[in-house]
Motif scaffolding. Sequence first.
Motif, PDB file in Angstrom:
ATOM      1  N   VAL A 129       4.002   9.458  -4.430  1.00 18.55           N
ATOM      2  CA  VAL A 129       4.132   8.089  -4.940  1.00 18.55           C
ATOM      3  C   VAL A 129       5.539   7.851  -5.478  1.00 18.55           C
ATOM      4  CG1 VAL A 129       3.259   6.422  -6.624  1.00 18.55           C
ATOM      5  CG2 VAL A 129       1.652   7.875  -5.370  1.00 18.55           C
ATOM      6  N   ILE A 130       6.105   8.838  -6.174  1.00 17.53           N
ATOM      7  CA  ILE A 130       7.478   8.707  -6.681  1.00 17.53           C
ATOM      8  C   ILE A 130       8.443   8.482  -5.517  1.00 17.53           C
ATOM      9  CG2 ILE A 130       9.387   9.997  -7.719  1.00 17.53           C
ATOM     10  CD1 ILE A 130       7.262  11.251  -9.620  1.00 17.53           C
ATOM     11  N   ARG A 131       8.267   9.217  -4.446  1.00 17.88           N
ATOM     12  CA  ARG A 131       9.155   9.054  -3.285  1.00 17.88           C
ATOM     13  C   ARG A 131       8.938   7.699  -2.604  1.00 17.88           C
ATOM     14  NH1 ARG A 131       8.197  15.047  -2.753  1.00 17.88           N
ATOM     15  NH2 ARG A 131      10.114  15.894  -3.657  1.00 17.88           N
ATOM     16  N   ASP A 132       7.696   7.254  -2.570  1.00 17.43           N
ATOM     17  CA  ASP A 132       7.427   5.916  -2.023  1.00 17.43           C
ATOM     18  C   ASP A 132       8.087   4.838  -2.883  1.00 17.43           C
ATOM     19  OD1 ASP A 132       5.952   7.081   0.010  1.00 17.43           O
ATOM     20  OD2 ASP A 132       3.997   6.491  -0.814  1.00 17.43           O
ATOM     21  N   LEU A 133       8.032   5.013  -4.194  1.00 11.79           N
ATOM     22  CA  LEU A 133       8.691   4.074  -5.104  1.00 11.79           C
ATOM     23  C   LEU A 133      10.202   4.080  -4.875  1.00 11.79           C
ATOM     24  CD1 LEU A 133       8.924   2.171  -7.554  1.00 11.79           C
ATOM     25  CD2 LEU A 133       8.841   4.214  -9.007  1.00 11.79           C
ATOM     26  N   ALA A 134      10.785   5.264  -4.762  1.00  7.90           N
ATOM     27  CA  ALA A 134      12.233   5.356  -4.540  1.00  7.90           C
ATOM     28  C   ALA A 134      12.634   4.654  -3.238  1.00  7.90           C
ATOM     29  CB  ALA A 134      12.666   6.817  -4.518  1.00  7.90           C
TER      30      ALA A 134
ATOM     31  N   VAL B  86      -5.591   8.800  -4.385  1.00  8.74           N
ATOM     32  CA  VAL B  86      -4.533   8.309  -5.265  1.00  8.74           C
ATOM     33  C   VAL B  86      -3.848   7.134  -4.583  1.00  8.74           C
ATOM     34  CG1 VAL B  86      -2.357   8.865  -6.400  1.00  8.74           C
ATOM     35  CG2 VAL B  86      -4.209  10.569  -6.335  1.00  8.74           C
ATOM     36  N   ALA B  87      -3.856   5.996  -5.274  1.00  9.03           N
ATOM     37  CA  ALA B  87      -3.256   4.779  -4.724  1.00  9.03           C
ATOM     38  C   ALA B  87      -2.169   4.212  -5.636  1.00  9.03           C
ATOM     39  CB  ALA B  87      -4.330   3.723  -4.483  1.00  9.03           C
ATOM     40  N   GLY B  88      -1.984   4.835  -6.811  1.00  7.98           N
ATOM     41  CA  GLY B  88      -0.960   4.371  -7.731  1.00  7.98           C
ATOM     42  C   GLY B  88      -0.851   5.288  -8.932  1.00  7.98           C
TER      43      GLY B  88
ATOM     44  N   LEU C 183       5.700   2.562 -12.595  1.00  9.20           N
ATOM     45  CA  LEU C 183       4.396   2.011 -12.221  1.00  9.20           C
ATOM     46  C   LEU C 183       4.518   1.659 -10.746  1.00  9.20           C
ATOM     47  CD1 LEU C 183       1.565   0.825 -12.995  1.00  9.20           C
ATOM     48  CD2 LEU C 183       2.742  -1.360 -13.244  1.00  9.20           C
ATOM     49  N   PHE C 184       3.642   2.236  -9.948  1.00  9.40           N
ATOM     50  CA  PHE C 184       3.713   1.943  -8.519  1.00  9.40           C
ATOM     51  C   PHE C 184       2.315   2.019  -7.934  1.00  9.40           C
ATOM     52  CE2 PHE C 184       4.648   2.884  -4.004  1.00  9.40           C
ATOM     53  CZ  PHE C 184       5.535   1.844  -3.735  1.00  9.40           C
TER      54      PHE C 184
ATOM     55  N   GLY D 123      -2.858  -2.182 -10.299  1.00  4.52           N
ATOM     56  CA  GLY D 123      -1.669  -2.227 -11.149  1.00  4.52           C
ATOM     57  C   GLY D 123      -2.002  -2.745 -12.536  1.00  4.52           C
ATOM     58  N   LYS D 124      -2.785  -3.801 -12.596  1.00  8.55           N
ATOM     59  CA  LYS D 124      -3.202  -4.352 -13.891  1.00  8.55           C
ATOM     60  C   LYS D 124      -4.049  -3.333 -14.651  1.00  8.55           C
ATOM     61  CE  LYS D 124      -5.369  -8.327 -16.070  1.00  8.55           C
ATOM     62  NZ  LYS D 124      -6.011  -9.620 -15.877  1.00  8.55           N
TER      63      LYS D 124
END
Length: 165
Positions: free
Chosen positions: A21-26, A66-68, A90-91, A102-103
Amino acid sequence: MTLDSRIRSATSADIPEILRVIRDLATYEKAPEQAVATDTDLQAVLFPDHGHPSTFCHIGEIDGKVAGIALWFLSFSTWTGKQGIWLEDLFVDPQQRGTGLGKALLASLAQVCVERGLTRLEWCVLNWNTPSIEFYDALGALPQDDWTTYRLDGDALAKVGGARA
């Protein structure tokens, strides 16, 4: 604390998915080359062998996957004399946006603040990230326009850190 059933605290077994997820955010933030964290790095801060963790992670799941994530640490306000939460990342996976995940992740951090008497939940958002800004605005979050974030890293950090008076 009653959490949304899709939100839970991360475990050591989640580290590969947290890194994904961190890499997807980056990649989303147009800086994939800057995401250099490793399994070992995350293990050391989230689940240290000795002492207490310095960083925490809430996992958002949909259909057991895991979706976020909400990756955070404690901050401190000298003005209030109380701690708060700094939300580092937050991703939510793009295909799961609009599901309320997200909420729910943000609400789980707000619950931590309320239950522990923490006075703030803060984060940064890139100025071009209009979808996220609109999401935060809709929740009632207020931009802190009076402040500019500064950063020392790389060569500048080494130069300042190595300087001797």
